[in-house]
Design a protein around this motif. Structure first.
Motif, PDB file in Angstrom:
ATOM      1  N   ARG A   1      -5.224  -3.032  -8.537  1.00  0.00           N
ATOM      2  CA  ARG A   1      -5.203  -2.437  -7.191  1.00  0.00           C
ATOM      3  C   ARG A   1      -6.276  -1.359  -7.064  1.00  0.00           C
ATOM      4  O   ARG A   1      -7.000  -1.296  -6.079  1.00  0.00           O
TER       5      ARG A   1
ATOM      6  N   LEU B   1      -9.736  -3.028  -6.873  1.00  0.00           N
ATOM      7  CA  LEU B   1     -10.022  -3.877  -5.716  1.00  0.00           C
ATOM      8  C   LEU B   1      -9.961  -3.149  -4.377  1.00  0.00           C
ATOM      9  O   LEU B   1     -10.584  -3.600  -3.411  1.00  0.00           O
ATOM     10  N   GLU B   2      -9.258  -2.039  -4.291  1.00  0.00           N
ATOM     11  CA  GLU B   2      -9.154  -1.317  -3.016  1.00  0.00           C
ATOM     12  C   GLU B   2     -10.503  -0.947  -2.410  1.00  0.00           C
ATOM     13  O   GLU B   2     -10.708  -1.151  -1.211  1.00  0.00           O
TER      14      GLU B   2
ATOM     15  N   GLU C   1     -11.968  -4.141  -0.895  1.00  0.00           N
ATOM     16  CA  GLU C   1     -11.216  -4.592   0.278  1.00  0.00           C
ATOM     17  C   GLU C   1     -11.489  -3.724   1.502  1.00  0.00           C
ATOM     18  O   GLU C   1     -11.332  -4.179   2.625  1.00  0.00           O
TER      19      GLU C   1
ATOM     20  N   GLU D   1     -14.203  -8.802   3.151  1.00  0.00           N
ATOM     21  CA  GLU D   1     -13.012  -9.645   3.161  1.00  0.00           C
ATOM     22  C   GLU D   1     -12.796 -10.171   1.744  1.00  0.00           C
ATOM     23  O   GLU D   1     -13.441 -11.136   1.321  1.00  0.00           O
ATOM     24  N   ILE D   2     -11.901  -9.538   1.015  1.00  0.00           N
ATOM     25  CA  ILE D   2     -11.689  -9.821  -0.406  1.00  0.00           C
ATOM     26  C   ILE D   2     -10.287 -10.382  -0.620  1.00  0.00           C
ATOM     27  O   ILE D   2      -9.318  -9.892  -0.049  1.00  0.00           O
ATOM     28  N   THR D   3     -10.211 -11.401  -1.447  1.00  0.00           N
ATOM     29  CA  THR D   3      -8.934 -11.924  -1.903  1.00  0.00           C
ATOM     30  C   THR D   3      -8.997 -12.032  -3.419  1.00  0.00           C
ATOM     31  O   THR D   3     -10.083 -12.013  -4.017  1.00  0.00           O
ATOM     32  N   SER D   4      -7.836 -12.142  -4.037  1.00  0.00           N
ATOM     33  CA  SER D   4      -7.811 -12.260  -5.502  1.00  0.00           C
ATOM     34  C   SER D   4      -6.679 -13.189  -5.903  1.00  0.00           C
ATOM     35  O   SER D   4      -5.746 -13.428  -5.137  1.00  0.00           O
TER      36      SER D   4
ATOM     37  N   CYS E   1     -14.866 -13.326  -2.179  1.00  0.00           N
ATOM     38  CA  CYS E   1     -15.306 -12.745  -0.915  1.00  0.00           C
ATOM     39  C   CYS E   1     -15.488 -13.902   0.054  1.00  0.00           C
ATOM     40  O   CYS E   1     -16.330 -14.777  -0.184  1.00  0.00           O
TER      41      CYS E   1
END
Length: 114
Positions: free
Chosen positions: A9, A12-13, A16, A20-23, A34
């Motif tokens: 967290r 990645l914060e 984000e 546009e970020i996902t994991s 991305c």
């Protein structure tokens, strides 16, 4: 690969907040995307972006290590650790993300037609 949820967290914060970020969990670590393009990994609570000879100077300026999968035969991977200074600077972080995503997109193989 090993990660802690709290550290993932924290890492990645900042990403984000600007893209546009996902994991997704994978092999004990975390794959980072991305807009659907896989460009980074979190392993052993370190964040690594895809890199090559062209982008290496960005990381060399901070003495950022290459990601190496440890084992009987250590395997260097084409990723470099994201410096803490870069994570703290949204403008610079955006440039690093964009460079890693562009590199990842350039390495995608075209789909074969049926």
């Amino acid at each position: 690969m090993a990660v802690t949820e709290k550290e993932v967290r924290r890492l990645l914060e900042p990403l984000e907040a600007i893209r546009e970020i996902t994991s997704r969990k994978m092999f004990g670590g975390v794959g980072v995307y991305c807009q659907g393009t896989f460009f980074a990994v979190v392993d052993d609570d370190h964040l690594y972006f895809k890199s090559n000879d062209d982008t290496a100077p960005l990381y060399d300026a901070y003495d950022s290590p290459q990601w190496v999968i440890v084992g009987e035969k250590p395997a260097p991977m084409p990723y470099r650790e994201v410096p803490a200074e870069v994570l703290a600077d949204p403008e610079k972080l955006g440039q690093y993300i964009d460079a890693a995503v562009a590199l990842a997109k350039s390495k995608k193989k075209p789909k074969k037609k049926a």
